[in-house]
Structure formats: C-alpha cells, structure tokens
Design an enzyme around this catalytic site. Structure first.
Site, mmCIF file in Angstrom:
data_model
loop_
_atom_site.group_PDB
_atom_site.id
_atom_site.type_symbol
_atom_site.label_atom_id
_atom_site.label_comp_id
_atom_site.label_asym_id
_atom_site.label_seq_id
_atom_site.Cartn_x
_atom_site.Cartn_y
_atom_site.Cartn_z
ATOM 1 N N GLU A 157 4.989 -1.624 -15.558
ATOM 2 C CA GLU A 157 6.439 -1.822 -15.617
ATOM 3 C C GLU A 157 7.183 -0.500 -15.437
ATOM 4 O O GLU A 157 8.262 -0.462 -14.840
ATOM 5 C CB GLU A 157 6.821 -2.474 -16.952
ATOM 6 C CG GLU A 157 6.369 -3.916 -17.081
ATOM 7 C CD GLU A 157 6.910 -4.790 -15.964
ATOM 8 O OE1 GLU A 157 8.097 -4.631 -15.602
ATOM 9 O OE2 GLU A 157 6.154 -5.630 -15.445
ATOM 10 N N SER A 243 -9.491 9.656 -4.390
ATOM 11 C CA SER A 243 -9.001 8.501 -3.642
ATOM 12 C C SER A 243 -9.947 7.993 -2.549
ATOM 13 O O SER A 243 -10.097 6.776 -2.387
ATOM 14 C CB SER A 243 -7.637 8.821 -3.023
ATOM 15 O OG SER A 243 -6.644 8.888 -4.019
ATOM 16 N N HIS A 372 -3.900 -5.377 -6.371
ATOM 17 C CA HIS A 372 -4.768 -4.224 -6.135
ATOM 18 C C HIS A 372 -4.134 -2.957 -6.709
ATOM 19 O O HIS A 372 -4.808 -2.140 -7.338
ATOM 20 C CB HIS A 372 -5.020 -4.036 -4.638
ATOM 21 C CG HIS A 372 -5.762 -2.781 -4.320
ATOM 22 N ND1 HIS A 372 -7.108 -2.627 -4.572
ATOM 23 C CD2 HIS A 372 -5.339 -1.597 -3.805
ATOM 24 C CE1 HIS A 372 -7.482 -1.406 -4.221
ATOM 25 N NE2 HIS A 372 -6.423 -0.772 -3.752
ATOM 26 N N SER A 373 -2.855 -2.795 -6.492
ATOM 27 C CA SER A 373 -2.101 -1.668 -7.039
ATOM 28 C C SER A 373 -0.628 -2.038 -6.974
ATOM 29 O O SER A 373 -0.261 -3.149 -6.576
ATOM 30 C CB SER A 373 -2.364 -0.388 -6.225
ATOM 31 O OG SER A 373 -1.759 -0.483 -4.948
#
Length: 545
Positions: A157, A243, A372-373
C-alpha cells in the site's frame, strides 16, 4: 551379478593425490560390486521424508573412478556378466547392451507425489514422518508468517501511495519462507532470489531495517544503491538480492564448495522460482553442484506463474523435481503451503547435504496469490476467482494457525495483540525511515575503485551541479558531500555550502586547513563558503587564492 576388480595404478595414484586414500586402499586392487547402481527405497528408517533417486548419487561418486581409465588388464572393453548380454565399460560407468530398442518415456505414468504433514484443515496426516517442533519454535514460525503477511500488505500500500518506488510480496508463499528458514542453522548461507524476505526476518532482520531499505535512506545497509526489496545482511549470512534471474545459483554452488573445502558444519540454501529454472544458470548450477558434490540445497518455489507465463507453457516435464535425477541430485517435492512439511523436508535435506556432502533439490508447490510485483496486474492473465480460492481455501498462514491452536499454543487474544503490535511497528518504522535523510551522493561512486577514475569524477561533479541547478527535482534532504579526494576544481559559487568528510583517512594537518586560507586538491573555497570539518562549522575568510 559377478564381482569384478579394478587393478589400475593410475586410479590409485589419482585417489592418493585427490583424496589421500593410499593408506586405506590396497595398491594392487580396489573392488566394487557391479550391482552398485541399485537405489534405496523411497524413504528410509531414519524418519526422512520420501525422496526420489535413493542413494544413487552416492554410488555415482564411486563409479566415476571406475571409468577413469580403461582397464589395462582386459583385452577388450566388453564385459560378460554371468553369461548374459555384454556390457560396455564406457567413461561414466558400465553400460549393458540390449537387443530391444526402447526409448525412454518423456514422462512417468504418474506424477511425483507431494510430501505433506498437515492437511488443508491443519490436521496432522496419519504419519510420524516429520520433524517435531517445540511450542517456542511453532509460535515463532506462526508469528513471523503473520508479520511477513502484514509487512507485505502495508509496504504494498505504501508503494501505491507513492511512498516507495517498488515492492514485491510473498503472499501465498509464507510457509516456504518461514518453514525453510526455521530448518536452517544461523551458520548456513542464504542466497535468495527476491521473494524470500521471510528467511531474513526469521534470522532477526528488524522491521526498521526492512523499511530503511525500501525507502533508501542513509541507514540502509546497502547504502540505498539497490531498488526496494533487494535486501542484504552480512550479519545474518544473507547475500544481497540480485535482479538478474538465477545468477545466484552458480554462486551458491561455489559458496557451498568453499564450505566443503573448509570442513564447515554448514550448507548453502539458495532459492529460485519456477520461471528461473528456464535460465541456463539453473542447469549449470545443478551440474556444477552434482559434479563437485557441494552441500547446497536448491529450493524451488513453484508458484504456478513466471510473471504471466503459466507453468504448462513453460515446460513439459513433471515440474522441477524430476530434473534432479537427470543431474544425479537427490530430490523431493513438498507442499509449499504446509509449513511443517517444508521445515521437515529442508531440515532433512540439510542433514543429508552436510553429512553426505551432496546437493539436494526441493520443489515446493505454493500458489502465488499476489501480483508478480507492483508493476504487474495479474488479473489480466488469471481470474479473480482463482486467486481468491488460493487466498482463502488454501491459505498457508491459516492452516498453520489451526494446528497451533489445536495444540493450545495460540488464541484469539494472541492473534489480536500480535497483529496490533506488528501494524504499529510497521507504520512507525515507515515514518522513521521517511524522516531519515538520504545517503550521500558520494555513495553512488564509492566502494568500487580504490582511486576514483577521472571519468567518474567528472560524472560525480556533473551530478552535483545538476542537483544544485534543479533542487526541486530532488529530495530536499539530499546530502551533497564533496569528497576531498575527488574535488579537482572549483565547482560552486560562494553562496553554496560545501561539506566534505575529513573523519575517515585524512587528518586536519594532512589537509592543511586553516580558517584564513583553504586549498583542496587544487580546488578553491571562496569567501563566505561554509566548511564542515569534523562536525565543527568554520566560516572561510580571505581565501589565499
């Protein structure tokens, strides 16, 4: 099957050089039974979860030496076994001949079963084949699963509010995170992918440290050089998240091999998603680990989706677990929504990895409930009903709560108090992280070169000048520190406050600083500038140049 004997001085010499076994082995012979390839039953009498491949990897480590050199005493490479078909003593081991032309099936008749301890209602299955846990451990496991779940919701959030730039949740995979972490030792090394913050939480990484990293302030251990959720902690043996997918896997094997060479009572646990197993680094790491017999546990989170690609469009094999056998690695499939099953499987895998010096592959099945993100909207490629089903009916946190409540270790009061406390801590951590100033710009250029190259010096100065010209485009608390070592020419007007760090390697005498005149590496401080030295403010007057 008949016994056959190797009489190879070359092999004995190799063993002596590599393993120091000449004091144990007879130089003239070393025998091995030809039926050594038979595997163990699925599971043994030591309370270990059922694994495929049995003990064949152990036998293979011996068989490697059998074919190091063709046997000099034999006139042919063909061996008769009890008058039956011939076999070829080929590099890699003995291979029997057959007159039947049979292709190996692309898949087994049945899928590899999934090991579990708790059913969907949190009831123990009719089996004692799991690791017993104490009340203290069970309560910590559940508490951390709840904390992880709440941390995901609140940070997600916060990203939607624009307070952080990116986030990625572990919703649906909490049991894999905490169950695996609880099974490991603090001395074991963890090389994560990016969806395993629970392993770091379990080891003592604080909510404030999580918040500092996600908001990228000067208290972030990584110096705010990484994007959010790319955690790292040397203190907790948790390597930095990277990443690029699967790059951590070969690195994990190398780290595990170093533990083996040093004789450490520890292993390496490395994580990967189902999508990551399509990367070349996964296959390289598996083969690397098998050949080196490195004590590493590959934990694959098969959550059904590689971002928007479902597993049925990604591979045709029976998931990931079957790939272990192809590389000579013992493997197991486990219910990733069952924290007790994950703990039991990883704890047993750890014991095998260390005591037998071997790699282990664990495939944990757990549906990815979250997107996923924050850059993804998963409702574009899967139905809301599907997501809701896994979120409610097969929630790993709820399942484990039912089990500890039946044991009398948790209550509604405990639940309310814990969730209230965690929420308060998280909101406070975010507020503190937001108020903490950003790291020095200098941190973008340090810790790589001993002496900063001229091209990076120029880039650093250009960046500072850009910030000065466009201050509204950068955070107001951006800390512009001019390094003494990097300053080569005057780059600021007299009204700009220049600060530099003289507390590290250089003393005041070495810098030859006076209040009346200042020279810094050919650069100039002008009258009216403010010099911050060792925390003391000095007004510069009548500069000598």
């Amino acid at each position: 099957m008949a016994n056959w004997v190797i009489r190879s001085r070359t092999i004995a010499h190799h063993l002596n050089k590599k393993m120091g076994l000449l004091g144990i082995l007879n130089l003239s012979s070393w025998s091995c039974t030809s039926n050594s390839f038979h595997s163990m039953p699925l599971g043994d009498n030591h309370g270990r979860p059922h694994a495929i491949l049995g003990d064949s990897a152990t036998h293979f480590s011996v068989r490697r030496f059998e074919s190091t050199e063709a046997e000099r005493e034999f006139d042919t490479n063909y061996i008769n076994q009890d008058g039956g078909d011939q076999a070829l003593n080929f590099p890699g081991g003995k291979v029997e001949f057959t007159s039947d032309m049979n292709f190996i099936s692309e898949s087994a008749d049945k899928r590899v079963p999934c090991y579990r301890v708790l059913d969907d209602d949190g009831e123990l299955m009719v089996s004692k084949n799991f690791v017993q846990v104490s009340k203290e451990v069970a309560v910590k496991m559940y508490s951390d699963m709840v904390t992880l779940q709440m941390m995901d919701n609140i940070f997600y959030e916060a990203q939607r509010q624009g307070r952080i730039s990116f986030y990625l949740t572990t919703l649906g995979e909490e049991a894999i995170n905490i169950g695996s972490a609880a099974a490991l030792s603090a001395d074991d090394l963890v090389l994560p992918q990016y969806r395993e913050p629970g392993a770091l939480l379990w080891r003592g990484f604080t909510l404030q440290e999580f918040a500092n990293q996600c908001l990228g302030n000067k208290e972030d251990i990584g110096k705010a050089r990484q994007m959010p959720i790319h955690y790292a902690s040397k203190k907790h043996n948790y390597f930095a998240v990277s990443s690029p997918i699967a790059t951590q896997l070969p690195q994990a094997v190398g780290a595990a091999y170093s533990l083996k060479m040093e004789g450490k009572d520890a292993c390496v646990a490395t994580y990967i998603g189902d999508g990551g197993t399509s990367e070349g680094d996964f296959h390289a790491a598996m083969n690397f680990a098998a050949v080196l017999e490195a004590p590493v546990i590959f934990i694959c989170r098969n959550n059904g989706w590689a971002i928007s690609t479902p597993i049925e469009e990604q591979f045709r094999s029976d998931g990931i677990v079957v790939r272990g056998r192809a590389y000579g690695i013992r493997s197991i499939r486990v219910d990733g929504s069952d924290a007790l099953a994950v703990l039991s499987a990883i704890r047993t895998a750890r014991e095998m990895a260390i005591s037998e010096q071997r790699p282990i592959l664990v495939e944990a099945l757990a549906y990815r409930v979250g997107h996923h993100s924050t850059s993804d909207d998963s409702t574009k490629y899967r139905s809301v009903n599907e997501i809701e089903y896994w979120k409610t009916a097969r929630n790993p946190v709820n399942r484990f709560r039912k089990w500890i409540e039946r044991n009398g270790w948790w209550s509604d009061k405990d639940e309310t108090e814990h969730r209230s406390s965690v929420k308060k801590q998280l909101l406070q951590a975010i507020q503190i992280a937001e108020k903490t100033e950003k790291p020095s710009i200098e941190g973008l250029f340090s810790d790589v070169y001993d002496h900063l190259p001229s091209n990076l010096q120029e880039q650093e100065e250009q960046l500072r000048e850009t910030i000065r010209r466009h201050p509204k485009d950068y955070p107001s608390d951006t800390n512009i520190i001019v390094s003494m070592a990097n300053l080569r020419r005057p780059i600021s007007p007299s009204h700009v406050v220049i600060t530099f760090d003289a507390t590290k390697d250089l003393t005041e005498d070495e810098l030859k600083i006076t209040i009346e005149g200042v020279k810094m590496g050919g650069g100039i401080l002008r009258g009216g500038d403010t010099l911050v030295l060792l925390g003391v403010l000095h007004k510069i007057k009548n500069c000598s140049k």
